[in-house]
Write a protein that holds these residues in place. Sequence first.
Motif, PDB file in Angstrom:
ATOM      1  N   ASP A 129      28.553   5.579 -17.443  1.00 16.23           N
ATOM      2  CA  ASP A 129      29.970   5.314 -17.908  1.00 16.23           C
ATOM      3  C   ASP A 129      30.571   4.090 -17.870  1.00 16.23           C
ATOM      4  O   ASP A 129      31.804   3.863 -18.560  1.00 16.23           O
ATOM      5  N   HIS A 130      29.749   3.197 -17.731  1.00 12.50           N
ATOM      6  CA  HIS A 130      30.182   1.727 -17.646  1.00 12.50           C
ATOM      7  C   HIS A 130      29.237   0.994 -18.538  1.00 12.50           C
ATOM      8  O   HIS A 130      29.320  -0.444 -18.264  1.00 12.50           O
ATOM      9  N   LEU A 131      28.278   1.427 -19.484  1.00 14.43           N
ATOM     10  CA  LEU A 131      27.682   0.519 -20.320  1.00 14.43           C
ATOM     11  C   LEU A 131      28.440  -0.205 -21.406  1.00 14.43           C
ATOM     12  O   LEU A 131      27.927  -1.264 -21.725  1.00 14.43           O
ATOM     13  N   VAL A 132      29.615   0.389 -21.567  1.00 15.72           N
ATOM     14  CA  VAL A 132      30.346  -0.317 -22.747  1.00 15.72           C
ATOM     15  C   VAL A 132      31.592  -0.402 -21.885  1.00 15.72           C
ATOM     16  O   VAL A 132      32.415   0.364 -21.433  1.00 15.72           O
ATOM     17  N   THR A 133      31.975  -1.815 -21.594  1.00 16.26           N
ATOM     18  CA  THR A 133      33.211  -2.276 -21.230  1.00 16.26           C
ATOM     19  C   THR A 133      34.547  -2.762 -22.234  1.00 16.26           C
ATOM     20  O   THR A 133      34.082  -2.998 -23.378  1.00 16.26           O
ATOM     21  N   ASP A 134      35.684  -2.958 -21.663  1.00 18.39           N
ATOM     22  CA  ASP A 134      36.731  -3.507 -22.478  1.00 18.39           C
ATOM     23  C   ASP A 134      36.610  -4.829 -22.404  1.00 18.39           C
ATOM     24  O   ASP A 134      37.654  -5.531 -23.179  1.00 18.39           O
ATOM     25  N   LYS A 135      35.477  -5.733 -22.202  1.00 18.40           N
ATOM     26  CA  LYS A 135      35.766  -7.086 -21.993  1.00 18.40           C
ATOM     27  C   LYS A 135      35.044  -7.552 -23.108  1.00 18.40           C
ATOM     28  O   LYS A 135      33.811  -8.119 -23.096  1.00 18.40           O
ATOM     29  N   TYR A 136      35.499  -7.080 -24.501  1.00 22.37           N
ATOM     30  CA  TYR A 136      34.467  -7.576 -25.566  1.00 22.37           C
ATOM     31  C   TYR A 136      34.217  -9.036 -25.997  1.00 22.37           C
ATOM     32  O   TYR A 136      33.481  -9.317 -26.521  1.00 22.37           O
ATOM     33  N   TRP A 137      35.114  -9.863 -25.387  1.00 15.07           N
ATOM     34  CA  TRP A 137      34.722 -11.289 -25.596  1.00 15.07           C
ATOM     35  C   TRP A 137      34.347 -12.159 -24.383  1.00 15.07           C
ATOM     36  O   TRP A 137      34.308 -13.194 -24.373  1.00 15.07           O
ATOM     37  N   GLY A 138      33.885 -11.229 -23.377  1.00 16.23           N
ATOM     38  CA  GLY A 138      33.194 -11.981 -22.337  1.00 16.23           C
ATOM     39  C   GLY A 138      31.752 -11.972 -22.279  1.00 16.23           C
ATOM     40  O   GLY A 138      31.073 -12.076 -23.297  1.00 16.23           O
ATOM     41  N   VAL A 139      31.182 -11.313 -21.076  1.00 23.33           N
ATOM     42  CA  VAL A 139      29.598 -11.325 -21.023  1.00 23.33           C
ATOM     43  C   VAL A 139      29.252 -10.080 -22.056  1.00 23.33           C
ATOM     44  O   VAL A 139      30.016  -9.328 -22.477  1.00 23.33           O
ATOM     45  N   ALA A 140      28.009 -10.333 -22.659  1.00 22.61           N
ATOM     46  CA  ALA A 140      27.286  -9.049 -23.311  1.00 22.61           C
ATOM     47  C   ALA A 140      27.652  -7.688 -22.639  1.00 22.61           C
ATOM     48  O   ALA A 140      27.581  -7.794 -21.419  1.00 22.61           O
ATOM     49  N   GLN A 141      27.853  -6.566 -23.361  1.00 19.73           N
ATOM     50  CA  GLN A 141      27.778  -5.328 -23.048  1.00 19.73           C
ATOM     51  C   GLN A 141      26.357  -4.997 -22.417  1.00 19.73           C
ATOM     52  O   GLN A 141      25.383  -5.257 -22.729  1.00 19.73           O
TER      53      GLN A 141
END
Length: 451
Positions: free
Chosen positions: A361-373
Amino acid sequence: MTATAITTTASWAGAQPHVVVIGAGIAGLTAALRLRRAGARVTQITKGLGGIQLGQGSIDILGYAPERVERPLDAIEAFAAANPEHPYARIGVDAVRAGVDFLREAAGEDLLVGDPERNVNLPTAVGAVRPTALVTPTMTAGELHDGLKLVIIGVAQLKDFHPMLIAQNLERTTLPDGGKVSARAVMTDFEPRQNEYDATGLTFARALDDPKTRRTFAEGIKGFVNEGETVGLPAILGEEDHKAAFAEISQIIGAPVFEIPALPPCVPGMRLNEALVKAVKDARVEFILGTKVTGFTAGPDGRLASVTASTAGHRREIAADAFVLAAGGFESGALKLDSHGHVLDTVLGLPLTLPEGVDEDHLVTDKYWGVAQPLFKVGVAVDDSMKVVADGKPVYDNVYAAGGVIAGATRWQEKSGEGIALGSAVKATDAILASLPVVAASAASPTAERN
């Protein structure tokens, strides 16, 4: 649809051990060629031409860890110790070095030069500074250093190369050693074919294989170059005749010239891919293009017995002694995130490993410009021999993995993709050859040859 069952194991008296390699990227081609040279019979199954031609024709071992790396082989051991879930922790530096040496010999000096002990810094198609280890000879003059004077020359008919962007970004960049380069941009006109105003890099490269065309191209560029400048051109300087094209264009211009790879598919990557595929075919690997693995059969002994290779209107059951999964990751479709958020191996249905502490459920996060997904680190787990494992035990005793399908790396961010591919191919093939001792004898005096 028809199905053909073909018995291809070494159960025949005197037959060579048979290995199926799935995928034809740098890991798959290296594994197939290495196994074949050792005497194994090899069948290579690939649904496409492989990912090498999407790359830049260079070999990344380790560019960031996470700081910029100057000596990639020296950095692997410490990087692996700090990242025990990374593929390098199981591959090791010796296998990476062996894989790089093997590839360099297989490709030849016309396609790969450099020192794997040291990264060089080259400009990208947006003017960034890219660390890499081995490069094509057509890129070596572009190694960035303090005081370098560049003129970046584009062609109006090649829409994917922007010399002004490259030059401006290089001008404002401080190099890793603290130095600076000067760069200016020039845009020229050149039709690779009459009345063609929007051409691909490959179209230009094929046009410049013709001596008359490349002389016209080089003469048109020569007048834009000032004394002391090094000329950066898009990576279009010939396809099949690239060595002669590069030499003649450089001679006519009268200044150091280098290629800058642009958007994929990339001509330097195509050159390398064509050379490796030819080497595999020349070695008499059975190379099956345009075919997907759509099924498999497991035996009662904990081993994979066969795979189903499917192409238009036909299925073929291929049995083998060992299998190498080198089909890539999400970028090739070998791994998939389905509509329910589940991650799947689409080739052999192998269990996948998620990053530590992360669920589906958390493999893709909303922190698109932070650390790598976290999704990018999903893949199969392997042991030190590259055998695919789950909970520390082999899923099948004869299934190995190589390249981008292995879990634990953010290859594009680390600039580690080719190093992982080559090192894991070496470890997997060494383990297979050690488990099939007939190979050594059959290498010296092949029998029951069917490739």
